[in-house]
Design an enzyme around this catalytic site. Structure first.
Site: not given
Length: 764
Positions: A29, A466
């Site tokens: 767990c 760009d």
């Protein structure tokens, strides 16, 4: 008399100098992961992150600390640890011993537990002394079926810790123990005994109540949840395993006379190799510089450059792009892509961990083992959750016993509290969604560097694009030549081409290639100098040549030619020598076919696109108009791109930057979210948060959508995990949940979180 005080300097903990990844065994767990992480981080200079879903620990440690020390610490904590082996783990197969053992244990437990539950719930099925048959069937389920749970609980108890296994083990053993006492020392062995579903019977002795179906049923439900969780976790990591297994296993390498690496022919001294015999070897033995054959239908063994042959290469398994790409001599090819056409001879340029495929796998795995900040909070809660639940269970038992005097009701409520409370769902909420999301991204050609990237994608409102190589193809070609009267066009092309041949800029390459095609062989350039953002200069055939924005003044004729070229959407560079501008070269780049659609998709995500380029305003505006961008920032020097991003951030915008060149790397790192086109440079990819393997701008929109969807899934998982425990614990403590129903609900909570994450596999 004076006294001096000397202060002892506070020693700094040693800085981490190395990293290792450990495979952790025995975790059941999230509190297990939190406990291991806490123990490792207590070591001097060690920084560790333990991921329950991937069962791995990423550890940074200083000089003087050995990996063996780290492993010993994990072992002392009650778990196992080892360095990973290179062989990939196969998905859910009979050869997976852990899953096979869990499946076998589950099947036997379900077959034995089902009759026990039915006998307890259906009075018409009961017969004289049926409870002894229930004991015979239930005991193996609790003892053997739940054996791993009890062993893990005992191991943790010896180390002074409690985990989810502790809760389940205590609950089921208590139910079995209570039942044994009632059967042997009470009147539960008689035909008229009670079972816990008859909660309306008013009795306080409790001696005639047995909990065999609770002990067996809860164990079976827990095993079912563990099995489904394990299968789902393997499915979640399937994309990464598939990616790692894409590469070729062997290769037909060419061996030449005169040496293993090959003898060079005397022709031109250019490194051409003659003949060569094919020798098939494991791909691991391939070295940089080796040449190998790729026949139609075969995988390219490693990254390299085509030296012979032409073909179409299918890169869909890496990029998600279904259309094969034509390649020929001089073109780069990527390992694991498939040769769809003719025979190729490829020279290896990258091998092993340096290949594009290996780097993709490393990025995906790094993202899957990372932790988002919200997950760290969940881990901290999980670490204190189990002890808190034990206290709540004791308080529940005491409260019920004191208020009602009913031992049966008090015991039932306490066991329900123990069993329903499980922090597994909390521990799985983030890593499973990350595993599936990043794995699906890899299949689509999207590499997410880490969980912190997801939060950035949610907040972004502006995307800076760009131009060259991102919105346009970046493959420029020489279109027109303008010369002033009295200047020879061939001479201008020879001088400009020679100078630009020494530059790597896309415009320079276009000029050099175009000049070579028109005038033939180009002379050599001397004293070459690159002036970033302005142009190049040097000496060619005794003349001082300059190309670009390096002239203080230009003749009107040259200025008009430059203006005409730019109005037509082309990039114009001025050429001259001996300080005089003598002509203009017009170079054109083409807009990618998908860029306009990509811009529309980015707008649909609520992003404002901005076109950023070092090109002139006219060219930039022509490209922006073609793809539907309103805001243009042109004529920006490479070093000023960072300033543009910062200026937008100062305006209150959260900025994403998409680029592909070396000159984009700083801006990508500065932006709130950096997206690098995978077709670009290594510097840009390293500086980015998201890498787009394909050169298609639409993938940028897909990347942001996938990241946002993954983040939403993580938050949904956490809401469920927290909400489940907040609602379930009070109900159990109030006696409104039977322990067996509580066990089923607990198992379902973990399975729900994992299956909810698996929905990301359907992302398109």
């Amino acid at each position: 008399m004076t006294s001096t005080t000397t202060e002892t300097p506070i020693s700094e903990p040693p800085a981490p100098t190395a990293e290792v990844e450990l495979l952790i065994g025995g975790m059941t767990c999230a509190s297990c992961a939190a406990r291991i992480e806490k123990k490792l981080n207590r070591m001097d200079g060690v920084v560790a992150t333990v991921n329950y879903a991937t069962e791995k620990a990423k550890v940074s440690y200083p000089a003087g600390t050995e990996v063996a020390d780290l492993i010993a610490t994990v072992v002392k904590t009650g778990y196992t640890a080892e360095e990973p082996v290179p062989e990939p783990v196969q998905e859910d197969t009979p050869q997976d011993p852990e899953l096979a053992s869990l499946r076998h244990r589950l099947l036997v437990s379900v077959l034995l537990a089902a009759p026990v539950v039915l006998l307890a719930m259906v009075p018409s099925l009961q017969f004289d002394n049926w409870q002894w048959l229930s004991l015979t069937l239930a005991a193996p389920v609790v003892v053997w079926g739940g054996g791993p749970l009890h062993r893990a609980a005992w191991t943790n108890l010896r180390h002074g810790a409690a985990t989810m296994d502790t809760l389940v083990s205590v609950g089921t053993v208590a139910a079995l123990g209570w039942s044994l006492w009632a059967l042997f020392f009470g009147d539960a062995g008689m035909p008229g005994m009670r079972h816990p579903f008859e909660l309306t019977v008013s009795r306080t002795d409790g001696a005639s109540t047995i909990y065999l179906e609770v002990a067996a049923g809860v164990t079976a439900f827990i095993l079912l949840g563990r099995y489904l969780e394990a299968r789902s976790k393997r499915r979640a990591g399937a994309a990464l395993r598939a990616l790692m297994e894409l590469g070729a296993k062997d290769v037909a390498v060419l061996r030449y006379e005169g040496g293993e690496r090959g003898a060079l022919s005397a022709e031109g001294g250019g490194g051409r190799r003659e003949g060569g015999r094919e020798v098939r070897i494991p791909v691991d033995l391939l070295t940089v510089g080796d040449r190998f054959v790729v026949r139609p239908g075969e995988k390219v063994a490693t990254d390299g450059t085509v030296v012979e042959g032409t073909s179409a290469v299918d890169a869909s398994m890496l990029t998600g792009e279904s259309v094969p790409v034509d390649v020929g001599p001089g073109d780069a090819v990527t390992g694991a892509t498939v040769n769809a056409g003719g025979r190729l001879v490829v020279e290896a340029t990258r091998i092993g961990a340096d290949t594009r495929l290996a780097r993709m796998a490393q990025l995906v795995e790094a993202a899957q083992t990372g932790k988002a900040e919200v997950q760290r909070l969940a881990d901290r809660i999980s670490g204190v959750f189990v002890p808190a639940v034990l206290l709540i269970a004791v308080a529940t038992f005491g409260g019920w016993l004191g208020a009602t005097g009913d031992t049966v009701a008090a015991f039932t409520a306490a066991v329900a509290v123990l069993i329903i409370a499980c922090p597994c769902a909390l521990g799985l909420a983030t890593p499973t969604a990350l595993m599936v999301g990043t794995g699906r991204g890899a299949q689509l050609g999207i590499l997410i560097k880490g969980p912190e990237v997801l939060e950035s994608t949610r907040r972004v409102d502006t995307v800076v694009l760009d131009k060259t190589g991102t919105v346009t193809t970046g493959r420029m070609s020489l279109q027109d030549v303008y010369v002033v009267d009295g200047t020879d066009e061939r001479q201008l092309l020879r001088l400009a081409g020679a100078l630009e041949h020494a530059s790597e800029h896309p415009v320079a390459r276009a000029v050099a290639a175009g000049a070579g095609e028109r005038v033939g062989e180009l002379p050599a350039a001397e004293r070459f100098e690159n002036v970033p953002g302005r142009g190049v200069r040097g000496r060619v055939e005794g003349r001082e040549v300059a190309v670009g924005r390096l002239f203080e003044t230009v003749p009107d004729e040259v200025a008009r030619a430059k203006e005409r070229a730019e109005r037509s959407g082309r990039t114009a560079v001025v050429v001259g020598w001996d300080g005089v501008a003598r002509g203009v070269l017009a170079v054109a780049d083409t807009v990618k076919e998908t860029s306009a659609e990509a811009v529309r998709e980015l707008r649909a995500l609520g992003l404002t696109p901005v076109l950023l380029t070092g090109d002139n305003q006219a060219v930039a505006e022509a490209v922006a108009e073609a793809v539907g961008i309103d805001r243009v920032i042109a004529e920006v020097l490479p070093e000023d791109k960072v300033a543009v991003v910062r200026r937008l951030q100062d305006e209150g915008r959260v900025v994403a930057m998409v680029g592909d060149g070396v000159n984009d790397a700083a801006a990508l790192a500065t932006a709130d979210l950096g997206l690098a086109m995978g077709t670009g440079t290594d510097a840009a990819i390293e500086a980015s948060d998201l890498t787009l393997v394909r050169g298609d701008l639409r993938v940028a929109a897909d990347a942001i959508r996938l990241s946002r969807r993954t983040l939403a899934t993580i938050k949904g998982n956490l809401v469920w995990a927290f909400g489940y425990n907040v609602a379930a614990l009070p109900l159990a403590a109030a006696g409104l949940l039977n322990p067996m129903i509580a066990g089923a609900a607990m198992a379902f909570s973990s399975v729900f979180v994992v299956t909810n994450s698996l929905r990301l596999r359907a992302f398109k």
